[in-house]
Write a protein that holds these residues in place. Structure first.
Motif, PDB file in Angstrom:
ATOM      1  N   SER A 193       0.899  -1.117   0.022  1.00 58.47           N
ATOM      2  CA  SER A 193      -0.022   0.035  -0.029  1.00 58.47           C
ATOM      3  C   SER A 193       0.751   1.359   0.045  1.00 58.47           C
ATOM      4  O   SER A 193       2.115   1.116  -0.013  1.00 58.47           O
ATOM      5  N   LEU A 194       0.160   2.277  -0.130  1.00 57.08           N
ATOM      6  CA  LEU A 194       0.840   3.598   0.126  1.00 57.08           C
ATOM      7  C   LEU A 194       1.085   4.042   1.549  1.00 57.08           C
ATOM      8  O   LEU A 194       0.143   3.786   2.207  1.00 57.08           O
ATOM      9  N   HIS A 195       2.327   4.571   1.765  1.00 57.30           N
ATOM     10  CA  HIS A 195       2.567   5.080   3.069  1.00 57.30           C
ATOM     11  C   HIS A 195       2.023   6.597   3.205  1.00 57.30           C
ATOM     12  O   HIS A 195       2.871   7.511   2.720  1.00 57.30           O
ATOM     13  N   THR A 196       0.994   6.774   3.650  1.00 62.69           N
ATOM     14  CA  THR A 196       0.433   7.973   3.619  1.00 62.69           C
ATOM     15  C   THR A 196       0.292   8.706   5.094  1.00 62.69           C
ATOM     16  O   THR A 196      -0.675   8.697   5.675  1.00 62.69           O
ATOM     17  N   GLY A 236       3.335  21.197   1.766  1.00 63.59           N
ATOM     18  CA  GLY A 236       4.017  22.296   0.965  1.00 63.59           C
ATOM     19  C   GLY A 236       3.007  22.752   0.127  1.00 63.59           C
ATOM     20  O   GLY A 236       1.759  22.045  -0.143  1.00 63.59           O
ATOM     21  N   GLU A 237       3.254  23.893  -0.398  1.00 59.91           N
ATOM     22  CA  GLU A 237       2.179  24.320  -1.593  1.00 59.91           C
ATOM     23  C   GLU A 237       2.130  23.218  -2.684  1.00 59.91           C
ATOM     24  O   GLU A 237       1.076  23.078  -3.276  1.00 59.91           O
ATOM     25  N   PHE A 238       3.425  22.403  -2.622  1.00 59.49           N
ATOM     26  CA  PHE A 238       3.358  21.199  -3.508  1.00 59.49           C
ATOM     27  C   PHE A 238       3.725  20.266  -2.696  1.00 59.49           C
ATOM     28  O   PHE A 238       4.562  20.181  -1.952  1.00 59.49           O
ATOM     29  N   ARG A 239       2.785  19.128  -2.506  1.00 60.68           N
ATOM     30  CA  ARG A 239       3.022  17.973  -1.661  1.00 60.68           C
ATOM     31  C   ARG A 239       4.033  16.948  -1.799  1.00 60.68           C
ATOM     32  O   ARG A 239       4.038  16.557  -3.136  1.00 60.68           O
ATOM     33  N   GLY A 240       4.725  16.443  -0.806  1.00 59.37           N
ATOM     34  CA  GLY A 240       5.825  15.576  -0.992  1.00 59.37           C
ATOM     35  C   GLY A 240       5.074  14.223  -1.397  1.00 59.37           C
ATOM     36  O   GLY A 240       3.976  13.748  -0.918  1.00 59.37           O
ATOM     37  N   GLY A 241       5.555  13.282  -2.126  1.00 54.31           N
ATOM     38  CA  GLY A 241       4.942  12.236  -2.632  1.00 54.31           C
ATOM     39  C   GLY A 241       4.802  10.966  -1.727  1.00 54.31           C
ATOM     40  O   GLY A 241       6.032  11.042  -0.933  1.00 54.31           O
ATOM     41  N   SER A 242       4.124  10.042  -1.506  1.00 53.30           N
ATOM     42  CA  SER A 242       3.797   9.178  -0.579  1.00 53.30           C
ATOM     43  C   SER A 242       4.760   7.971  -0.941  1.00 53.30           C
ATOM     44  O   SER A 242       5.165   7.803  -1.846  1.00 53.30           O
ATOM     45  N   GLY A 243       5.233   7.223   0.432  1.00 52.92           N
ATOM     46  CA  GLY A 243       5.943   6.326   0.192  1.00 52.92           C
ATOM     47  C   GLY A 243       5.155   4.849  -0.100  1.00 52.92           C
ATOM     48  O   GLY A 243       4.035   5.060  -0.501  1.00 52.92           O
ATOM     49  N   CYS A 244       5.840   3.807   0.379  1.00 51.78           N
ATOM     50  CA  CYS A 244       5.212   2.405   0.173  1.00 51.78           C
ATOM     51  C   CYS A 244       5.244   1.683   1.469  1.00 51.78           C
ATOM     52  O   CYS A 244       6.153   1.879   2.301  1.00 51.78           O
ATOM     53  N   VAL A 245       4.335   0.880   1.663  1.00 51.58           N
ATOM     54  CA  VAL A 245       4.432  -0.191   2.870  1.00 51.58           C
ATOM     55  C   VAL A 245       4.387  -1.552   2.255  1.00 51.58           C
ATOM     56  O   VAL A 245       3.233  -1.730   1.303  1.00 51.58           O
ATOM     57  N   ARG A 246       5.292  -2.477   2.347  1.00 54.75           N
ATOM     58  CA  ARG A 246       5.263  -3.914   1.950  1.00 54.75           C
ATOM     59  C   ARG A 246       5.652  -4.637   2.808  1.00 54.75           C
ATOM     60  O   ARG A 246       6.478  -4.559   3.796  1.00 54.75           O
ATOM     61  N   THR A 247       4.617  -5.903   3.097  1.00 48.61           N
ATOM     62  CA  THR A 247       4.948  -6.726   4.171  1.00 48.61           C
ATOM     63  C   THR A 247       5.170  -8.244   3.792  1.00 48.61           C
ATOM     64  O   THR A 247       4.218  -8.788   2.887  1.00 48.61           O
ATOM     65  N   ASP A 277       6.513 -15.505  11.122  1.00 52.09           N
ATOM     66  CA  ASP A 277       7.053 -14.180  11.256  1.00 52.09           C
ATOM     67  C   ASP A 277       6.958 -13.231  10.116  1.00 52.09           C
ATOM     68  O   ASP A 277       6.518 -13.596   8.976  1.00 52.09           O
ATOM     69  N   TRP A 278       6.748 -12.101  10.268  1.00 53.59           N
ATOM     70  CA  TRP A 278       6.694 -11.075   9.273  1.00 53.59           C
ATOM     71  C   TRP A 278       7.358  -9.632   9.262  1.00 53.59           C
ATOM     72  O   TRP A 278       7.798  -9.401  10.478  1.00 53.59           O
ATOM     73  N   VAL A 279       7.743  -9.296   8.395  1.00 54.17           N
ATOM     74  CA  VAL A 279       8.626  -8.118   8.201  1.00 54.17           C
ATOM     75  C   VAL A 279       7.601  -6.896   7.313  1.00 54.17           C
ATOM     76  O   VAL A 279       7.056  -7.207   6.302  1.00 54.17           O
ATOM     77  N   ARG A 280       7.576  -5.845   7.992  1.00 53.93           N
ATOM     78  CA  ARG A 280       6.771  -4.642   7.749  1.00 53.93           C
ATOM     79  C   ARG A 280       7.632  -3.583   7.098  1.00 53.93           C
ATOM     80  O   ARG A 280       8.436  -3.060   7.809  1.00 53.93           O
ATOM     81  N   MET A 281       7.767  -3.133   5.844  1.00 54.58           N
ATOM     82  CA  MET A 281       8.921  -2.124   5.439  1.00 54.58           C
ATOM     83  C   MET A 281       8.176  -1.230   4.785  1.00 54.58           C
ATOM     84  O   MET A 281       7.051  -1.226   4.094  1.00 54.58           O
ATOM     85  N   VAL A 282       8.765   0.149   5.354  1.00 52.68           N
ATOM     86  CA  VAL A 282       8.030   1.260   5.017  1.00 52.68           C
ATOM     87  C   VAL A 282       9.125   2.442   4.474  1.00 52.68           C
ATOM     88  O   VAL A 282      10.069   2.460   4.996  1.00 52.68           O
ATOM     89  N   THR A 283       8.705   2.790   3.380  1.00 59.38           N
ATOM     90  CA  THR A 283       9.534   3.999   2.769  1.00 59.38           C
ATOM     91  C   THR A 283       8.916   5.210   2.960  1.00 59.38           C
ATOM     92  O   THR A 283       7.655   5.355   3.261  1.00 59.38           O
ATOM     93  N   CYS A 284       9.904   6.443   2.793  1.00 64.28           N
ATOM     94  CA  CYS A 284       9.191   7.633   3.309  1.00 64.28           C
ATOM     95  C   CYS A 284       8.359   8.449   2.334  1.00 64.28           C
ATOM     96  O   CYS A 284       8.207   8.328   1.147  1.00 64.28           O
ATOM     97  N   THR A 285       7.799   9.472   2.725  1.00 64.52           N
ATOM     98  CA  THR A 285       7.252  10.423   1.892  1.00 64.52           C
ATOM     99  C   THR A 285       8.144  11.591   2.026  1.00 64.52           C
ATOM    100  O   THR A 285       9.034  11.971   2.571  1.00 64.52           O
ATOM    101  N   GLY A 286       8.129  12.021   0.486  1.00 62.82           N
ATOM    102  CA  GLY A 286       9.241  13.252   0.163  1.00 62.82           C
ATOM    103  C   GLY A 286       8.947  14.400   0.826  1.00 62.82           C
ATOM    104  O   GLY A 286       7.904  14.589   1.134  1.00 62.82           O
TER     105      GLY A 286
END
Length: 394
Positions: free
Chosen positions: A254-257, A263-274, A334-343
């Motif tokens: 999914s998206l990491h929202t 900002g006047e222009f918003r940073g792009g969302s990251g991702c979530v992958r499990t 077991d599970w791993v939740r990987m999250v990337t940033c919003t710009g």
């Protein structure tokens, strides 16, 4: 025809490139091909130097830190960029010495890292050859983390390489706002997972990057769920293929929202992958850079977030959030939740059009509370209509 008889050097391209080059030599003569190559290189230099004379001249400096060296020690990157009519010079003197962990990089990849920003402001649409880069000069002290000496470990060289792009990018962003936006996810966020398939017993290996958020720029919101700069040759694995071929289930993609990067222009969302592990004794390795320092905002925009992952065990316990791990043993369920940033965001958030803010709320990029706090826009949580503006909007 034997290529050696043509007295021409072919670098890369494989067999198809070799055949094309030999075919050109057969058709036009070796000397004609060599002179044509020279002319194209010279032409690239002429175009680059003409553009260089049009750029603002000056000296720009920036210093920032990578997350750490894998042992808790900070790694400093420092650059001084000088632009004159004759050259573009990036001097990384003062950066940290090479380290014991495998994040060191060599001069060739450092040079490539600077090329990215150089081309962004010279002309990103320009046909590229080596002649274009004749005005570019890059220096880093031998034995530093950016110009390491043998036997320095370099298996994750891409982390310091991409940080090198970022520090030059950040230094020049205020001077070149039409070409350079806010900070992005920066890291490849690489994942390596190996084990035996739960149904077939066959060994499998996953090696993939993780997409994340890019920074906004003047006139444009940041890209959503894209790979970092410099990562053009690897791909993430589609969910259906991953679950068929490998010993995992992907419980979430999914998206990491998180709503950051306002900002006047918003940073792009990251991702979530499990990944949920489906067999015993799998080995998980990951390197998620930018795990301590968030993606930076520009021109008054707010910072985005950072990259991380969490290891959850089948008994419900969770290990502390991490950015780097090597050969961690994982077992069934077991599970791993990987999250990337919003710009990072670009420009004053209070200047974002209220209708865009309401659209962001409706599509769950930001919350109602963030709309009011960061953007000064009051949005009805049911109808998603703008019902007012705060005093901060003036």
């Amino acid at each position: 025809m034997d290529m050696l008889s043509h007295d021409v050097l072919i670098v890369g391209g494989g067999l198809a490139g070799l055949r094309c080059a030999v075919g050109l030599c057969d058709k036009y003569d070796v000397e004609v091909v060599k002179e044509s190559m020279k002319r194209l290189l010279d032409q690239g230099e002429i175009v680059a130097r003409k553009r260089l004379k049009e750029l603002p001249k000056g000296v720009w400096e920036m210093e920032e830190y990578m997350d750490d060296d894998g042992h808790g020690n900070p790694v400093k990157l420092k650059v001084k960029v000088t632009i004159t009519d004759e050259e573009f010079f990036a001097d990384f003197s003062g950066s940290s010495p090479q380290v014991l962990s495998p994040i060191n990089t060599g001069y060739s990849s450092l040079y490539c890292a600077v090329k990215v920003v150089f081309m962004s402001i010279i002309n990103p649409g320009l046909s590229v050859n080596d002649g274009v880069f004749r005005p570019l000069r890059v220096y880093a002290e031998p034995g530093s983390v950016l110009n390491c000496n043998r036997p320095a470990p370099t298996s994750c060289y891409f982390e310091s390489m991409i940080y090198s792009t970022d520090v030059v990018w950040k230094a020049l962003a205020p001077a070149f706002p039409e070409y350079l936006g806010a900070g992005h996810m920066l890291s490849v966020c690489s994942v390596v997972l190996t084990g035996l398939h739960q149904n077939t017993g066959e060994p499998f290996l996953i090696v993939e990057p993780t997409g994340g958020g890019w920074g906004a720029s003047r006139g444009k919101d940041g890209e959503v769920g894209q790979f970092c700069v410099g990562d053009g040759e690897t791909y993430n694995v589609p969910v259906e293929m991953a679950e068929t071929r490998y010993g995992i289930m992907i419980d979430e993609y999914s998206l990491h929202t998180d709503g950051l990067g306002a900002g006047e222009f918003r940073g792009g969302s990251g991702c979530v992958r499990t990944y949920r592990i489906m067999s015993e004794g799998q080995l998980f390795t990951a390197s998620f850079g930018r795990n301590k320092f968030p993606a930076w905002g520009a021109a008054g925009g707010q910072d985005g977030s950072y990259n991380y992952f969490q290891v959850h065990q089948a008994d419900g316990s969770m290990e502390p959030t991490q950015g780097i791990i090597a050969r961690r043993v994982l077992n069934t369920n077991d599970w791993v939740r990987m999250v990337t940033c919003t710009g990072g965001g670009y420009g004053d958030p209070l200047k974002r059009e209220p209708a865009k803010v309401a659209w962001d709320v409706k599509n769950e990029y930001i919350t109602v509370e963030q709309a009011e706090q960061d953007y000064g826009v009051i949005v009805d949580p049911v109808t998603f209509q703008v019902t007012g503006l705060t005093a901060a909007r003036g």
